[in-house]
Write a protein that holds these residues in place. Structure first.
Motif, PDB file in Angstrom:
ATOM      1  N   VAL A  70       1.002  -1.208   0.182  1.00  0.00           N
ATOM      2  CA  VAL A  70      -0.316   0.136   0.007  1.00  0.00           C
ATOM      3  C   VAL A  70       0.755   1.285  -0.138  1.00  0.00           C
ATOM      4  CG1 VAL A  70      -1.942   1.437   1.084  1.00  0.00           C
ATOM      5  CG2 VAL A  70      -1.989  -1.239   1.346  1.00  0.00           C
ATOM      6  N   ASP A  71       1.849   1.260   0.853  1.00  0.00           N
ATOM      7  CA  ASP A  71       2.912   3.038   0.840  1.00  0.00           C
ATOM      8  C   ASP A  71       3.322   2.890  -0.555  1.00  0.00           C
ATOM      9  OD1 ASP A  71       1.910   3.076   3.898  1.00  0.00           O
ATOM     10  OD2 ASP A  71       3.904   2.248   4.936  1.00  0.00           O
ATOM     11  N   ALA A  72       3.255   1.422  -0.919  1.00  0.00           N
ATOM     12  CA  ALA A  72       4.399   1.848  -2.596  1.00  0.00           C
ATOM     13  C   ALA A  72       3.769   2.090  -3.268  1.00  0.00           C
ATOM     14  CB  ALA A  72       4.789  -0.204  -3.025  1.00  0.00           C
ATOM     15  N   LEU A  73       2.181   1.980  -3.353  1.00  0.00           N
ATOM     16  CA  LEU A  73       1.073   2.664  -4.130  1.00  0.00           C
ATOM     17  C   LEU A  73       0.842   4.336  -4.124  1.00  0.00           C
ATOM     18  CD1 LEU A  73      -1.075  -0.032  -4.700  1.00  0.00           C
ATOM     19  CD2 LEU A  73       0.664   0.342  -6.381  1.00  0.00           C
ATOM     20  N   CYS A  80       4.159   3.729 -13.263  1.00  0.00           N
ATOM     21  CA  CYS A  80       4.958   4.171 -11.747  1.00  0.00           C
ATOM     22  C   CYS A  80       4.922   3.634 -10.810  1.00  0.00           C
ATOM     23  CB  CYS A  80       5.112   5.473 -11.357  1.00  0.00           C
ATOM     24  SG  CYS A  80       6.120   6.314 -10.173  1.00  0.00           S
ATOM     25  N   ALA A  81       3.767   3.454  -9.926  1.00  0.00           N
ATOM     26  CA  ALA A  81       2.649   2.534  -9.750  1.00  0.00           C
ATOM     27  C   ALA A  81       3.701   1.272  -9.349  1.00  0.00           C
ATOM     28  CB  ALA A  81       1.538   2.884  -9.489  1.00  0.00           C
ATOM     29  N   PHE A  82       3.705   0.432 -10.604  1.00  0.00           N
ATOM     30  CA  PHE A  82       3.420  -0.691 -10.795  1.00  0.00           C
ATOM     31  C   PHE A  82       4.692  -1.044 -10.615  1.00  0.00           C
ATOM     32  CE2 PHE A  82       4.157  -4.896 -14.033  1.00  0.00           C
ATOM     33  CZ  PHE A  82       3.284  -5.410 -13.680  1.00  0.00           C
ATOM     34  N   VAL A  83       5.534  -0.081 -10.537  1.00  0.00           N
ATOM     35  CA  VAL A  83       7.422  -0.309 -10.134  1.00  0.00           C
ATOM     36  C   VAL A  83       7.466  -0.427  -9.379  1.00  0.00           C
ATOM     37  CG1 VAL A  83       9.457   0.651 -11.004  1.00  0.00           C
ATOM     38  CG2 VAL A  83       8.512  -0.433 -12.895  1.00  0.00           C
ATOM     39  N   GLU A  84       7.188   0.459  -8.633  1.00  0.00           N
ATOM     40  CA  GLU A  84       6.847   0.735  -7.008  1.00  0.00           C
ATOM     41  C   GLU A  84       6.606  -0.800  -6.225  1.00  0.00           C
ATOM     42  OE1 GLU A  84       8.736   2.757  -5.908  1.00  0.00           O
ATOM     43  OE2 GLU A  84       9.320   3.242  -7.617  1.00  0.00           O
ATOM     44  N   ILE A 127      -3.837   0.063 -10.666  1.00  0.00           N
ATOM     45  CA  ILE A 127      -3.246   1.014 -12.275  1.00  0.00           C
ATOM     46  C   ILE A 127      -3.278   0.160 -13.719  1.00  0.00           C
ATOM     47  CG2 ILE A 127      -0.463  -0.136 -12.224  1.00  0.00           C
ATOM     48  CD1 ILE A 127      -0.567  -0.691  -9.756  1.00  0.00           C
ATOM     49  N   PHE A 128      -4.029  -0.157 -13.662  1.00  0.00           N
ATOM     50  CA  PHE A 128      -5.420  -0.567 -15.371  1.00  0.00           C
ATOM     51  C   PHE A 128      -6.396   0.259 -15.719  1.00  0.00           C
ATOM     52  CE2 PHE A 128      -1.463  -3.828 -14.650  1.00  0.00           C
ATOM     53  CZ  PHE A 128      -0.746  -3.672 -15.173  1.00  0.00           C
ATOM     54  N   PHE A 129      -6.565   0.964 -15.124  1.00  0.00           N
ATOM     55  CA  PHE A 129      -7.787   1.388 -15.216  1.00  0.00           C
ATOM     56  C   PHE A 129      -8.363   1.772 -16.893  1.00  0.00           C
ATOM     57  CE2 PHE A 129      -5.556   5.729 -14.986  1.00  0.00           C
ATOM     58  CZ  PHE A 129      -6.101   6.091 -15.559  1.00  0.00           C
ATOM     59  N   ASP A 168      12.059  -6.225 -16.235  1.00  0.00           N
ATOM     60  CA  ASP A 168      10.942  -7.168 -16.510  1.00  0.00           C
ATOM     61  C   ASP A 168       9.718  -6.536 -16.129  1.00  0.00           C
ATOM     62  OD1 ASP A 168      12.959  -9.020 -16.916  1.00  0.00           O
ATOM     63  OD2 ASP A 168      12.647  -9.734 -14.821  1.00  0.00           O
ATOM     64  N   LEU A 169       9.688  -5.412 -15.091  1.00  0.00           N
ATOM     65  CA  LEU A 169       8.114  -5.060 -14.679  1.00  0.00           C
ATOM     66  C   LEU A 169       7.898  -3.930 -15.798  1.00  0.00           C
ATOM     67  CD1 LEU A 169       8.257  -4.451 -11.177  1.00  0.00           C
ATOM     68  CD2 LEU A 169       7.354  -5.935 -12.276  1.00  0.00           C
ATOM     69  N   GLU A 170       8.302  -3.705 -16.329  1.00  0.00           N
ATOM     70  CA  GLU A 170       7.910  -2.741 -17.629  1.00  0.00           C
ATOM     71  C   GLU A 170       7.305  -3.552 -19.281  1.00  0.00           C
ATOM     72  OE1 GLU A 170      11.526  -0.138 -18.763  1.00  0.00           O
ATOM     73  OE2 GLU A 170      11.469   1.257 -17.405  1.00  0.00           O
TER      74      GLU A 170
END
Length: 185
Positions: A70-73, A80-84, A127-129, A168-170
């Motif tokens: 949660v803190d990462a988001l 950016c949210a996905f990577v964090e 994230i994928f809204f 990888d996340l990208e």
């Protein structure tokens, strides 16, 4: 560590420390009693069985994991949210590996579903809204990402490379966007 007032919270904290030190299978009531300088039978009042204590401790660890995610988001969106989120996931897997590896064991799957999966699906929905994912698609995204992290746990613990993770996340993020973007007709 002589305690004047034994309570459930003290026992759980001690149990969590023991899991950090020796893994979930190293969690034993006699070790807790020894560390707290009490007799083993007095622990049953606060813990129930060792199985119940393990479930409580793993559940608490999952709550900590979710709070870290949660803190990462917070304040972030999209890639950016996905990577964090991913970086936070790896950080937890490295620091709390003895807990992290049991999250996916059969006896804790229901707890994982309640404490982590539902949160992840909500996070991925946000994230994928732009993709307007269905519930089934959110489950697929969660499964893909969870499997990625589960499959790479040893790599993260042994030799973590943040640049490789971000790459990888990208790729995962763009693949999800490409796969689920609805084409307006």
């Amino acid at each position: 560590m002589k305690t004047s007032r034994l309570n459930k919270e003290i026992v759980i904290e001690c149990a969590m420390e023991l899991v950090d030190e020796s893994g979930i299978n190293g969690l034993r009531l006699n070790k807790i009693a020894e560390r707290l300088e009490v007799k083993s039978p007095s622990l049953y009042t606060h813990t129930g069985s060792i199985t119940e204590l393990r479930h409580t401790v793993v559940g608490r660890a999952m709550e900590e994991f979710r709070a870290q995610l949660v803190d990462a988001l917070l304040g972030r969106a999209n890639l950016c949210a996905f990577v964090e989120l991913g970086k936070s996931w790896v950080t937890y897997a490295k620091k709390k590996n003895d807990f992290y590896i049991v999250f996916y064991q059969k006896e804790y799957i229901e707890t994982y579903e309640r404490k982590i999966s539902h949160f992840l699906r909500a996070a991925f929905e946000r994230i994928f809204f732009t993709c307007e994912l269905t519930d089934k698609e959110l489950v697929q995204v969660e499964r893909v990402i969870t499997n990625y992290f589960r499959g790479n746990t040893n790599d993260f613990v042994e030799s973590f490379d943040e640049e490789d993770l971000i790459s990888d996340l990208e790729i995962l993020y763009n693949g999800i966007l490409q796969n689920f973007t609805k084409i307006a007709q």
